[in-house]
Design a protein around this motif. Structure first.
Motif, PDB file in Angstrom:
ATOM      1  N   UNK A   1       0.949  -1.173  -0.017  1.00 55.20           N
ATOM      2  CA  UNK A   1      -0.112   0.086  -0.014  1.00 55.20           C
ATOM      3  C   UNK A   1       0.841   1.150  -0.019  1.00 55.20           C
ATOM      4  N   UNK A   2       0.713   2.010  -1.048  1.00 52.22           N
ATOM      5  CA  UNK A   2       1.522   3.365  -1.077  1.00 52.22           C
ATOM      6  C   UNK A   2       0.431   4.310  -1.037  1.00 52.22           C
ATOM      7  N   UNK A   3       0.980   5.646  -1.323  1.00 51.57           N
ATOM      8  CA  UNK A   3       0.256   6.683  -1.356  1.00 51.57           C
ATOM      9  C   UNK A   3       0.603   7.534  -2.956  1.00 51.57           C
TER      10      UNK A   3
ATOM     11  N   UNK B   1      -3.351   3.572  -2.300  1.00 48.70           N
ATOM     12  CA  UNK B   1      -3.214   2.629  -3.602  1.00 48.70           C
ATOM     13  C   UNK B   1      -2.563   1.423  -3.133  1.00 48.70           C
ATOM     14  N   UNK B   2      -3.267   0.294  -3.420  1.00 52.78           N
ATOM     15  CA  UNK B   2      -2.781  -1.009  -3.054  1.00 52.78           C
ATOM     16  C   UNK B   2      -2.282  -1.866  -4.525  1.00 52.78           C
TER      17      UNK B   2
ATOM     18  N   UNK C   1      11.180  -4.206 -11.015  1.00 49.09           N
ATOM     19  CA  UNK C   1      11.376  -3.068 -11.746  1.00 49.09           C
ATOM     20  C   UNK C   1      10.578  -1.811 -11.652  1.00 49.09           C
ATOM     21  N   UNK C   2       9.130  -1.895 -11.213  1.00 52.31           N
ATOM     22  CA  UNK C   2       8.150  -1.079 -11.259  1.00 52.31           C
ATOM     23  C   UNK C   2       7.876  -0.381 -10.070  1.00 52.31           C
ATOM     24  N   UNK C   3       8.253  -1.004  -8.779  1.00 53.17           N
ATOM     25  CA  UNK C   3       7.834  -0.416  -7.448  1.00 53.17           C
ATOM     26  C   UNK C   3       8.605  -1.088  -6.264  1.00 53.17           C
TER      27      UNK C   3
END
Length: 538
Positions: free
Chosen positions: A202-204, A230-231, A276-278
């Motif tokens: 979970x990020x903002x 956003x999860x 690679x993306x997060x």
């Protein structure tokens, strides 16, 4: 049909069955609780989730009658991954039932920390089953039915087997976006399996949006900065190599697993994981395969002089008729009752379908061709005493061995101490297959008594006789509780806990039932079924 055990306010334990089908209603399941005298949970959605989880988790434990075979190592790796997924689901959906399902899986498949070289990855604290039960309880503190179920689980949970390396290793790691972590995993000669599970993160996110606003009677668009949670579950790239050669590649989306073939000598594998993306968090699990290490019956008969080539101190020996043995009336009676018990009780208890009712006797191997057991020429003269392998000439032994060598040696010491005194008589286990052997309050009290007299020559003074499987189980339980008492001399009955495989009431456990529980422990990686050996006929 599935169910779970709850304890009523009057102390009576009942199995509440849940019939979970498409279209099942809250009122239908609520009736299952009411019919057994329990107040149902007040949350319909939570109870339906509990029913669903019970069925789903139960399918992982069930052993189908079909010949379908799943490698033991990959199946256990998948159980660990499923546990983590259920725990995440429970936290997101505020469902204690899902967290309980995950905790049960983690408890029944104990792991140790995954050691070895790890680069560019940070370890995340592991989840303990007991802590997960507390987390589940806190979600719905007023639910009395759930509290009763958690009380039952808490009494069964213990961390004894978690100090033993059973070949099941797991660790949660985190890595930064764009990083590539590397983990070195040593797989033993028999091979095994490995899995990578990507966990939701979970990020903002901050966005600039245009919001309609009224200014002096006119509607205009005004820029505003909005922050939302956003999860997402990052897709991880996994590469496995050995000696610089790539063996396998794939994506953990959310999971990726791989089987390793048997290889001699053991090999060190490099597992590379890229996000690679997060930023990402993942669970890396490995498990070695379980294979027999002793030749099958007929290939290598043993006697007193050669027994140590196939057996180890502390081995549990389940006895079967051999090709040349004579059958006694007592042996036939035990086998016959166990066969009936398997047909009657096995329909309700999955573990009992795992045993073989033809196993009519149990002994504990001491080493040097000697055993400790409750045995004798006839029921009137038989007693608990030392015997030899040659005493069983012509019979077949099925050999079970715990992965905890310290526990095995401790059990052998207890058995030797009790048997050498030749004090206890032999008790014929007639009708024992028909009584419940669950590890309840009476079983815990019995086990605590065994532990207190672990070093007493002849065993507990209040126990005048034992039958064969009772003696072997009691020896193992005494060894475990002796260790618990060394840490806590004021140990109470309710705090007594023993590992899976010996978590039964010894005085109610026939050879067949004991073998069934040992087989279940083998399937969970706590014991090994070494194979069968034939004692050389005279």
């Amino acid at each position: 049909m599935n169910g779970f055990v709850l304890r009523r306010s009057d102390g009576v334990e009942k199995i509440v069955h849940l019939c979970v089908i498409h279209g099942a209603t809250y009122s239908t399941i609520k009736g299952s609780f009411a019919s057994e005298g329990f107040p149902p949970p007040g949350n319909p959605r939570a109870l339906l989730v509990f029913a669903w989880v019970t069925v789903l988790a139960g399918s992982l434990y069930a052993q189908p009658d079909e010949e379908e075979h799943v490698p033991d190592s990959i199946g256990i790796v998948k159980k660990i991954e499923f546990a983590h997924q259920m725990i995440y689901f429970g936290r997101e959906a505020k469902s204690p039932e899902a967290i309980i399902a995950g905790a049960v899986l983690l408890h029944q498949n104990p792991t140790v920390e995954l050691k070895g070289e790890s680069e560019r990855a940070e370890k995340v604290a592991s989840m303990k089953p007991a802590d997960l039960l507390k987390e589940a309880r806190a979600m719905r503190p007023k639910d009395q039915a759930l509290a009763a179920y958690l009380e039952k689980l808490s009494s069964d949970f213990d961390d004894l087997s978690r100090d033993v390396d059973l070949g099941l290793k797991s660790q949660t790691f985190s890595i930064k976006k764009g990083a590539v972590s590397k983990h070195e995993i040593t797989m033993p000669a028999q091979g095994g399996s490995m899995g990578v599970l990507s966990s939701p993160i979970t990020t903002t996110e901050t966005k600039v949006v245009m919001i309609p606003t009224t200014v002096k009677g006119k509607t205009v668009l005004e820029k505003k900065t909005v922050t939302t949670s956003v999860t997402k579950t990052p897709t991880l790239a996994v590469t496995i190599s050995v000696d610089g050669k790539v063996l396998a590649t794939g994506q953990a989306n959310p999971s990726f697993s791989n089987n390793f073939a048997a290889a001699s000598p053991p090999k060190k594998y490099m597992v590379s994981i890229a996000s690679p993306a997060a930023d990402a968090r993942y669970v890396l699990t490995s498990k070695f395969a379980i294979v027999p290490v002793v030749a099958r019956v007929g290939d290598r008969p043993i006697n007193d002089a050669t027994a140590d080539t196939a057996l180890k101190r502390g081995d549990v020996l389940v006895k079967f008729f051999g090709p040349t043995t004579k059958v006694t009336a007592t042996q036939l009676a035990i086998e016959g009752e166990q066969t009936v018990a398997q047909r009657l009780i096995g329909a309700f208890h999955t573990e009992l379908r795992k045993g073989d009712p033809k196993g009519f006797h149990v002994a504990l191997y001491l080493g040097g061709g000697k055993t400790a057991e409750a045995n004798g020429a006839d029921a009137s003269s038989a007693l608990v005493a030392p015997f030899t392998i040659d005493y069983h000439a012509g019979y077949i032994f099925q050999v079970f061995r715990p992965n905890d060598a310290k526990m095995a040696d401790g059990a052998a010491h207890v058995a030797e101490t009790w048997a050498n005194a030749r004090r206890m008589k032999y008790l014929v286990p007639i009708a024992v297959p028909f009584v419940l052997s669950s590890f309840g309050p009476k079983a815990r009290a019995e086990t605590l008594d065994f532990g207190r007299f672990a070093d007493k020559a002849g065993g507990p003074p209040d126990v005048k006789s034992m039958f064969c499987s009772e003696f072997v189980i009691a020896s193992y339980q005494a060894a475990v509780v002796k260790g618990l008492l060394a840490k806590n001399p004021k140990l109470k009955t309710g705090d007594v806990a023993v590992p899976i495989g010996i978590n039964v009431q010894a005085s109610h456990t026939s050879p067949f039932v004991f073998q069934s529980h040992l087989t279940a422990a083998v399937e969970q990686g706590l014991w090994r079924k070494i194979g069968e050996v034939l004692v050389r006929p005279k």
